[in-house]
Design an enzyme around this catalytic site. Structure first.
Site, short mmCIF file in Angstrom:
data_model
loop_
_atom_site.label_atom_id
_atom_site.label_comp_id
_atom_site.label_asym_id
_atom_site.label_seq_id
_atom_site.Cartn_x
_atom_site.Cartn_y
_atom_site.Cartn_z
N GLY A 22 -13.34 10.82 46.45
CA GLY A 22 -13.46 9.91 45.66
C GLY A 22 -14.21 10.76 43.93
O GLY A 22 -15.37 10.26 43.12
N ARG A 45 -14.16 10.06 38.95
CA ARG A 45 -14.91 9.98 38.01
C ARG A 45 -16.34 9.55 38.45
O ARG A 45 -16.54 9.79 40.05
CB ARG A 45 -14.42 8.63 37.26
CG ARG A 45 -14.32 7.40 38.73
CD ARG A 45 -13.86 6.02 37.71
NE ARG A 45 -14.22 4.75 39.02
CZ ARG A 45 -13.25 3.91 39.54
NH1 ARG A 45 -12.49 3.96 38.54
NH2 ARG A 45 -13.04 3.35 40.47
N VAL A 78 -9.33 7.68 51.20
CA VAL A 78 -9.70 7.76 53.04
C VAL A 78 -10.20 6.70 53.44
O VAL A 78 -10.17 7.47 55.49
CB VAL A 78 -11.27 8.28 52.25
CG1 VAL A 78 -11.02 9.33 51.83
CG2 VAL A 78 -11.93 7.25 51.81
N ASN A 98 -17.94 10.41 49.18
CA ASN A 98 -18.81 9.60 48.59
C ASN A 98 -17.95 8.07 48.31
O ASN A 98 -18.30 7.77 47.27
CB ASN A 98 -18.67 10.73 46.85
CG ASN A 98 -18.90 9.81 45.66
OD1 ASN A 98 -19.92 9.39 46.08
ND2 ASN A 98 -17.64 9.72 44.88
N SER A 157 -26.17 3.34 50.14
CA SER A 157 -26.60 2.61 49.11
C SER A 157 -28.13 1.40 49.76
O SER A 157 -27.86 2.10 50.80
CB SER A 157 -25.82 1.81 49.19
OG SER A 157 -26.16 0.33 47.70
N TYR A 186 -20.30 -5.42 51.72
CA TYR A 186 -20.72 -3.69 51.48
C TYR A 186 -22.25 -3.31 52.09
O TYR A 186 -21.95 -1.32 52.76
CB TYR A 186 -20.63 -3.64 49.92
CG TYR A 186 -21.58 -2.76 49.03
CD1 TYR A 186 -20.59 -1.84 48.94
CD2 TYR A 186 -22.80 -2.56 48.77
CE1 TYR A 186 -20.93 -0.35 48.13
CE2 TYR A 186 -22.95 -1.02 48.69
CZ TYR A 186 -21.80 -0.60 47.93
OH TYR A 186 -22.43 0.87 46.84
N ALA A 228 -22.87 -4.24 54.97
CA ALA A 228 -22.55 -4.36 56.44
C ALA A 228 -21.97 -2.00 56.16
O ALA A 228 -21.98 -1.78 57.41
CB ALA A 228 -21.93 -5.07 57.03
N LYS A 271 -22.15 0.02 54.71
CA LYS A 271 -23.15 0.94 54.31
C LYS A 271 -24.48 1.29 55.41
O LYS A 271 -24.61 2.04 55.75
CB LYS A 271 -24.43 1.31 53.16
CG LYS A 271 -22.90 0.90 51.80
CD LYS A 271 -22.35 2.13 51.27
CE LYS A 271 -21.11 2.48 49.70
NZ LYS A 271 -21.36 3.80 50.16
N ILE A 323 -27.34 2.82 39.65
CA ILE A 323 -26.56 3.70 38.68
C ILE A 323 -25.98 3.02 37.86
O ILE A 323 -24.63 2.29 38.47
CB ILE A 323 -25.96 4.71 39.99
CG1 ILE A 323 -26.81 5.20 41.13
CG2 ILE A 323 -26.68 6.52 39.02
CD1 ILE A 323 -28.77 5.17 41.09
P1 NAI Z 1 -17.48 4.84 40.71
O1 NAI Z 1 -16.28 2.70 40.82
O2 NAI Z 1 -17.43 4.94 39.22
O3 NAI Z 1 -15.69 5.70 41.83
C1 NAI Z 1 -15.89 5.69 43.18
C2 NAI Z 1 -15.02 6.20 43.43
O4 NAI Z 1 -14.05 6.24 44.77
C3 NAI Z 1 -13.72 6.54 42.39
O5 NAI Z 1 -13.41 7.86 42.08
C4 NAI Z 1 -12.86 5.88 42.70
O6 NAI Z 1 -10.84 6.47 42.91
C5 NAI Z 1 -12.87 6.71 44.41
N1 NAI Z 1 -12.33 5.59 45.29
C6 NAI Z 1 -11.96 4.41 46.43
N2 NAI Z 1 -10.93 3.66 47.16
C7 NAI Z 1 -10.89 5.52 47.34
C8 NAI Z 1 -10.16 5.70 48.49
N3 NAI Z 1 -9.44 5.18 49.37
N4 NAI Z 1 -10.22 6.99 49.02
C9 NAI Z 1 -10.80 8.29 47.74
N5 NAI Z 1 -10.84 7.43 46.42
C10 NAI Z 1 -11.11 6.43 46.49
O7 NAI Z 1 -18.26 4.56 41.84
P2 NAI Z 1 -19.60 5.47 42.03
O8 NAI Z 1 -20.77 3.77 40.77
O9 NAI Z 1 -19.78 6.36 41.08
O10 NAI Z 1 -19.59 4.99 43.18
C11 NAI Z 1 -19.55 6.73 44.10
C12 NAI Z 1 -20.39 6.11 45.30
O11 NAI Z 1 -21.74 6.14 45.47
C13 NAI Z 1 -19.81 5.08 46.63
O12 NAI Z 1 -19.84 5.31 47.59
C14 NAI Z 1 -20.77 3.62 45.82
O13 NAI Z 1 -20.98 3.03 47.11
C15 NAI Z 1 -21.83 4.83 45.71
N6 NAI Z 1 -23.04 3.46 45.22
C16 NAI Z 1 -23.52 3.38 43.83
C17 NAI Z 1 -24.21 3.18 43.40
C18 NAI Z 1 -23.83 2.77 42.62
O14 NAI Z 1 -25.06 2.05 41.29
N7 NAI Z 1 -23.18 3.09 41.53
C19 NAI Z 1 -24.93 2.30 44.15
C20 NAI Z 1 -25.31 2.50 46.07
C21 NAI Z 1 -24.25 3.89 46.13
#
Ligand code: NAI
Length: 251
Positions: A16, A19, A69, A95, A145, A158, A160, A162, A191
């Site tokens: 992922g 972005r 994934v 990620n 998370s 979410y 559960a 994480k 974030i």
């Molecule tokens: P985002 O939504 O900006 O990016 C998520 C990325 O995962 C994207 O590139 C998306 O295309 C990709 N993705 C989604 N489903 C997918 C799949 N089935 N296969 C491959 N790629 C896939 O989110 P962000 O904020 O960058 O989150 C990244 C990680 O950090 C996630 O695991 C999220 O749960 C975790 N996280 C984010 C927080 C936040 O406040 N932004 C807080 C805690 C954890």
């Protein structure tokens, strides 16, 4: 610039990474010398593919691979490509993740299944398929998370998933220790990314009021911790969860 961390000769996959936090991590690992795989999942308008190509175009010798994934067969095919084209894997950052917040009254079976499939089974699929590729001294970092620890309102699926990632991190750390592979989780708080921009303003305000540092985190603040855990110097940290949350949760 390697920021004191030399990853020259290492191969890294960040799931992922088209972005958000994933794009930040893959850029940081490439900056420190790793040859990187940028992973994206196909979407109807092709946004993810375009963004993944744009991320990769700024990196040296990066490879772009499509893979959902949550689909074990697609993950196996991605790992096969990595083995054929790059010869192995030294760093895996799990990620990729999605958010489908709804209270227990409103959550559907589909909301539950989608989040568990991508956020938890996705990590399992990648670890299991990567096992034959990961070289001694390898690093696995799973993005968990704060929700796993606080049980965020409206986040049954979410939180559960994480929490499952945290448990999976510990099991994997034990099982891969003999190969000198370390496995850790990073648990970000709130974030500023696309994922959190969709949360209702009043929910964000409630969260902000509980953060001792009185602000949301930046992508870079998560990225630095992940890069440290991936570094050769970080060989005696395994099975841990590193919290990056401005004090929102203190274990
Ligand atoms: P985002 O939504 O900006 O990016 C998520 C990325 O995962 C994207 O590139 C998306 O295309 C990709 N993705 C989604 N489903 C997918 C799949 N089935 N296969 C491959 N790629 C896939 O989110 P962000 O904020 O960058 O989150 C990244 C990680 O950090 C996630 O695991 C999220 O749960 C975790 N996280 C984010 C927080 C936040 O406040 N932004 C807080 C805690 C954890």
């Amino acid at each position: 610039m390697n920021h004191g961390i030399d990853l020259a000769g290492k191969v890294a996959l960040v799931t992922g990474s088209s972005r958000g936090i994933g794009a930040g991590i893959v850029r940081a690992l490439a900056d420190r010398g790793a040859r990187c795989v940028v992973n994206y999942v196909d979407d109807p308008d092709g946004r993810n593919r375009a963004e993944a190509q744009s991320v990769a175009s700024g990196l040296k010798d990066a490879v772009v691979l499509q893979c959902d994934v949550g689909d074990a067969a697609q993950v196996a095919a991605m790992m096969d490509q990595i083995r054929q084209r790059l010869g192995g894997l030294d760093i895996l950052v799990n990620n990729a993740g999605i958010l489908r917040d709804r209270t227990l009254k409103k959550i559907t079976a589909q909301d539950w299944d989608d989040v568990l499939r991508i956020n938890l089974s996705g990590v399992f699929n990648c670890i299991r398929s990567a096992l034959p590729l990961v070289r001694p001294g390898g690093r696995i970092v799973n993005i968990a998370s704060v929700s796993a620890f606080l049980g965020g309102f409206g986040q049954a699926n979410y939180a559960a998933a994480k929490a499952g990632v945290v448990a999976l991190t510990k099991v994997t750390a034990r099982e891969l220790a003999k190969q000198g592979v370390t496995v850790n989780a990073v648990a970000p708080g709130v974030i500023d990314t696309d994922m959190t921009r969709v949360l209702p303003p009043e929910a964000l305000k409630r969260l902000l009021d509980q953060i001792p540092l009185a602000r949301f985190g930046t992508i870079d603040e998560v990225v630095h911790v992940v890069a440290f855990l991936c570094s050769p110097a970080c060989g005696y940290v395994t099975g841990q969860v590193i919290h990056v949350n401005g004090g929102l949760f203190m274990p």
